[in-house]
Structure formats: C-alpha cells, structure tokens
Design a protein around this motif. Structure first.
Motif, PDB file in Angstrom:
ATOM      1  N   LEU A   1      -6.032  -3.919   5.544  1.00 47.39           N
ATOM      2  CA  LEU A   1      -5.139  -2.839   5.960  1.00 47.39           C
ATOM      3  C   LEU A   1      -4.452  -2.265   4.725  1.00 47.39           C
ATOM      4  O   LEU A   1      -4.234  -2.978   3.751  1.00 47.39           O
ATOM      5  CB  LEU A   1      -4.066  -3.370   6.922  1.00 47.39           C
ATOM      6  N   GLY A   2      -4.101  -0.997   4.789  1.00 48.91           N
ATOM      7  CA  GLY A   2      -3.420  -0.372   3.667  1.00 48.91           C
ATOM      8  C   GLY A   2      -2.646   0.848   4.105  1.00 48.91           C
ATOM      9  O   GLY A   2      -2.759   1.294   5.246  1.00 48.91           O
ATOM     10  N   VAL A   3      -1.848   1.371   3.181  1.00 52.14           N
ATOM     11  CA  VAL A   3      -1.087   2.587   3.440  1.00 52.14           C
ATOM     12  C   VAL A   3      -1.377   3.591   2.333  1.00 52.14           C
ATOM     13  O   VAL A   3      -1.683   3.217   1.202  1.00 52.14           O
ATOM     14  CB  VAL A   3       0.438   2.328   3.515  1.00 52.14           C
ATOM     15  N   GLN A   4      -1.299   4.861   2.689  1.00 53.12           N
ATOM     16  CA  GLN A   4      -1.391   5.929   1.705  1.00 53.12           C
ATOM     17  C   GLN A   4       0.026   6.361   1.378  1.00 53.12           C
ATOM     18  O   GLN A   4       0.780   6.736   2.269  1.00 53.12           O
ATOM     19  CB  GLN A   4      -2.149   7.139   2.262  1.00 53.12           C
ATOM     20  N   ILE A   5       0.359   6.331   0.100  1.00 54.36           N
ATOM     21  CA  ILE A   5       1.667   6.780  -0.349  1.00 54.36           C
ATOM     22  C   ILE A   5       1.461   8.159  -0.957  1.00 54.36           C
ATOM     23  O   ILE A   5       0.724   8.315  -1.927  1.00 54.36           O
ATOM     24  CB  ILE A   5       2.248   5.801  -1.377  1.00 54.36           C
ATOM     25  N   ILE A   6       2.091   9.153  -0.358  1.00 57.93           N
ATOM     26  CA  ILE A   6       1.867  10.540  -0.737  1.00 57.93           C
ATOM     27  C   ILE A   6       3.144  11.099  -1.345  1.00 57.93           C
ATOM     28  O   ILE A   6       4.229  10.913  -0.801  1.00 57.93           O
ATOM     29  CB  ILE A   6       1.454  11.370   0.493  1.00 57.93           C
ATOM     30  N   GLY A   7       3.000  11.761  -2.482  1.00 57.39           N
ATOM     31  CA  GLY A   7       4.159  12.337  -3.166  1.00 57.39           C
ATOM     32  C   GLY A   7       4.007  13.826  -3.359  1.00 57.39           C
ATOM     33  O   GLY A   7       2.989  14.417  -3.016  1.00 57.39           O
ATOM     34  N   LYS A   8       5.044  14.419  -3.928  1.00 61.87           N
ATOM     35  CA  LYS A   8       4.929  15.854  -4.188  1.00 61.87           C
ATOM     36  C   LYS A   8       4.236  16.082  -5.523  1.00 61.87           C
ATOM     37  O   LYS A   8       4.171  15.183  -6.373  1.00 61.87           O
ATOM     38  CB  LYS A   8       6.288  16.537  -4.122  1.00 61.87           C
ATOM     39  N   ARG A   9       3.691  17.256  -5.685  1.00 66.12           N
ATOM     40  CA  ARG A   9       2.905  17.602  -6.851  1.00 66.12           C
ATOM     41  C   ARG A   9       3.663  17.272  -8.142  1.00 66.12           C
ATOM     42  O   ARG A   9       4.835  17.566  -8.287  1.00 66.12           O
ATOM     43  CB  ARG A   9       2.559  19.085  -6.812  1.00 66.12           C
TER      44      ARG A   9
END
Length: 70
Positions: free
Chosen positions: A42-50
């Motif tokens: 299992l995993g998570v996607q960590i999304i940031g701003k440009r």
C-alpha cells in the motif's frame, strides 16, 4: 502488477498519475505497508504545488521517520 493477459495501460488505471503529469506538479510515492488481507503493498501519493518538489519529498521522509512508510 497487471494480471496475466490484461493490458498494462487501461485508461482508468493511469488517470491517477497522468493528471499530475499533465498539471506538471511534483508527486512522491510513499509506501505505507502491506494490506493485511492480501499482502499487497500500500502507498500514498503526496502531491505538491509546482516548484515544491522538496516538500513532497520531506513529507515522504517524515512518514518514513515515524514508521508509517516503508
């Protein structure tokens, strides 16, 4: 991994990553363990701003340091 005799690139399977590539924002994948029922990772996607790649990496490192990731 894809199951035998199934296409690798189904539209519904790549849409969760393709949207972030299209928007050109940084994403870091962090493992968080194994599913108890199936044993699959299992995993998570960590999304940031440009332009904030360092933030997504720092969050993944923080998850790892508290024992959630890996």
């Amino acid at each position: 991994p894809p199951k035998h005799n199934e296409p690798i690139y189904l539209p519904v399977k790549w849409i969760y990553t393709a949207i972030w590539n299209t928007l050109q924002v940084p994403v870091t994948q962090a493992p968080v363990g194994l599913d108890k029922a199936t044993g699959l990772p299992l995993g998570v996607q960590i999304i940031g701003k440009r332009g904030c790649d360092h933030v997504t990496i720092a969050v993944a490192q923080a998850l790892e340091s508290i024992g959630v990731a890996g």
